[in-house]
Design a protein around this motif. Sequence first.
Motif, mmCIF file in Angstrom:
data_model
loop_
_atom_site.group_PDB
_atom_site.id
_atom_site.type_symbol
_atom_site.label_atom_id
_atom_site.label_comp_id
_atom_site.label_asym_id
_atom_site.label_seq_id
_atom_site.Cartn_x
_atom_site.Cartn_y
_atom_site.Cartn_z
ATOM 1 N N ARG A 1 26.714 32.330 22.249
ATOM 2 C CA ARG A 1 28.032 32.969 22.192
ATOM 3 C C ARG A 1 28.874 32.568 23.403
ATOM 4 O O ARG A 1 30.063 32.235 23.267
ATOM 5 N N LEU A 2 28.245 32.574 24.567
ATOM 6 C CA LEU A 2 28.958 32.217 25.798
ATOM 7 C C LEU A 2 29.435 30.768 25.734
ATOM 8 O O LEU A 2 30.571 30.460 26.108
ATOM 9 N N VAL B 1 30.840 30.247 35.744
ATOM 10 C CA VAL B 1 30.084 30.965 34.706
ATOM 11 C C VAL B 1 28.679 31.290 35.220
ATOM 12 O O VAL B 1 28.181 32.411 35.051
ATOM 13 N N ALA C 1 30.097 29.137 23.039
ATOM 14 C CA ALA C 1 31.172 29.067 22.042
ATOM 15 C C ALA C 1 32.490 29.590 22.615
ATOM 16 O O ALA C 1 33.574 29.143 22.225
ATOM 17 N N LEU C 2 32.400 30.519 23.554
ATOM 18 C CA LEU C 2 33.615 31.067 24.176
ATOM 19 C C LEU C 2 34.181 30.127 25.239
ATOM 20 O O LEU C 2 35.388 29.898 25.304
ATOM 21 N N VAL C 3 33.303 29.601 26.081
ATOM 22 C CA VAL C 3 33.750 28.805 27.235
ATOM 23 C C VAL C 3 33.928 27.329 26.861
ATOM 24 O O VAL C 3 34.786 26.645 27.411
ATOM 25 N N SER D 1 34.417 23.458 38.125
ATOM 26 C CA SER D 1 34.855 24.744 38.674
ATOM 27 C C SER D 1 34.613 25.881 37.673
ATOM 28 O O SER D 1 34.315 27.001 38.065
ATOM 29 N N HIS D 2 34.731 25.589 36.390
ATOM 30 C CA HIS D 2 34.496 26.661 35.410
ATOM 31 C C HIS D 2 33.003 26.856 35.160
ATOM 32 O O HIS D 2 32.514 27.991 35.106
ATOM 33 N N ARG E 1 39.307 21.535 26.951
ATOM 34 C CA ARG E 1 40.712 21.289 27.300
ATOM 35 C C ARG E 1 40.823 20.492 28.597
ATOM 36 O O ARG E 1 41.697 19.641 28.724
ATOM 37 N N TYR E 2 39.935 20.791 29.550
ATOM 38 C CA TYR E 2 39.927 19.999 30.786
ATOM 39 C C TYR E 2 39.428 18.579 30.522
ATOM 40 O O TYR E 2 39.832 17.634 31.187
ATOM 41 N N PRO F 1 35.237 25.530 24.316
ATOM 42 C CA PRO F 1 36.562 25.016 23.950
ATOM 43 C C PRO F 1 37.542 25.026 25.123
ATOM 44 O O PRO F 1 38.460 24.202 25.183
ATOM 45 N N VAL F 2 37.349 25.962 26.058
ATOM 46 C CA VAL F 2 38.215 26.034 27.241
ATOM 47 C C VAL F 2 37.917 24.855 28.165
ATOM 48 O O VAL F 2 38.831 24.189 28.674
ATOM 49 N N LEU G 1 37.583 20.085 37.554
ATOM 50 C CA LEU G 1 38.028 21.321 36.893
ATOM 51 C C LEU G 1 36.940 21.856 35.969
ATOM 52 O O LEU G 1 36.698 23.070 35.912
#
Lengths: 210, 210
Positions: free
Chosen positions: A189-190, A170, A192-194, A165-166, A200-201, A196-197, A162
Amino acid sequence: MPTSRPPEPAAAVRPRGRRPAGEDTRGAIAAAAREEFAEKGYEAASVRSVARRAGVDPALVRHYFGDKAALFAAGVIPRGVDPAQSAADLVAGGLDGLGERLLRTVLGVWDSDGGVTFRAVFSGFGSGEVPSQALMGYVGREVFSQVARVLPGPDPALRVSLVASHVVGVLVTRHVLRVEPVASLDADRLAALVGPVVQRYLDGPLPGGA
Amino acid sequence: MPTSRPPEPAAAVRPRGRRPAGEDTRGAIAAAAREEFAEKGYEAASVRSVARRAGVDPALVRHYFGDKAALFAAGVIPRGVDPAQSAADLVAGGLDGLGERLLRTVLGVWDSDGGVTFRAVFSGFGSGEVPSQALMGYVGREVFSQVARVLPGPDPALRVSLVASHVVGVLVTRHVLRVEPVASLDADRLAALVGPVVQRYLDGPLPGGA
């Protein structure tokens, strides 16, 4: 840090011709493979054409790398990047914040030449099964396995795939599809955005059980 | 629902040759384009070869679709799928749970033929800038704009492009790189895993401000 890695002008002026044996030759072949796959794509490149570009005998290329698929896997990793070492460094930093550090490292590697190498890799994928399986086999052995070892729960392979996959998405969005604003967003910035997401995986709950 | 969409055997037995004007012809050209790009890839296919396959004059192909890039964008959308209508349906269901419904819809479309069409699209991307820009332009106009309209905050384009980066990555991982277990996971399970993560991009806080 891969982000601050300077260009390597020495490679550009290195004369073609006979080379000393050992790691230099291996590195020169990998560099030639990278250039060859980038310029011609996977189908048109060959062990022979890479050998010609590197100024060595094709048998030496096969000695170091095996077949064309293995050469592709070795050749498309950007110069100076050691995926296994990067994975070890990331994992050594602990699970906390690993998602964002992973993104920083990956963006540092693939942004460094404006996405040229990534697009070469990508074009290899498009041409068939072999190159993507060769590269993913390599990445699985060298990188995924190390990350999976530190993840919680019963299904680290699911977590890692997973994450992959992210992260792959990107890179494709940024360097191939060039969807804005992801395409031109500052790498920090990218991440910092991606990050934390992705985190979670790595260590969050997985809906539906494992 | 795209997931339960039956196969369309009529297309297989439809004879080649002169066709009536109107939507049937347009659909037949799009179907021919899809087959042509899937078999030959973007570079080798042409307006002329698509016209030949569809049994129409090349001028008619240009009349309906414009150039090869536009034909690619129209042709690679799987038969029976209307991205604009799908986007409208998704958005009409509200922001709540949109991430998971989006994944279900996308997987329903691109899983339906085992990833064949997606790999064809992907191989088109690898061959250059034009096809990916053509398709992303189309997707941007027909899909992203509708989703962006219902998103909160000052930067809906950033949210949409982050969503796209994950959704594209899931498709690449599943159908091109075939990284397990994402490659063979049940679509509902995958949507349940990825949906809540995508949801965070849709309506969650964006680190670093907008």
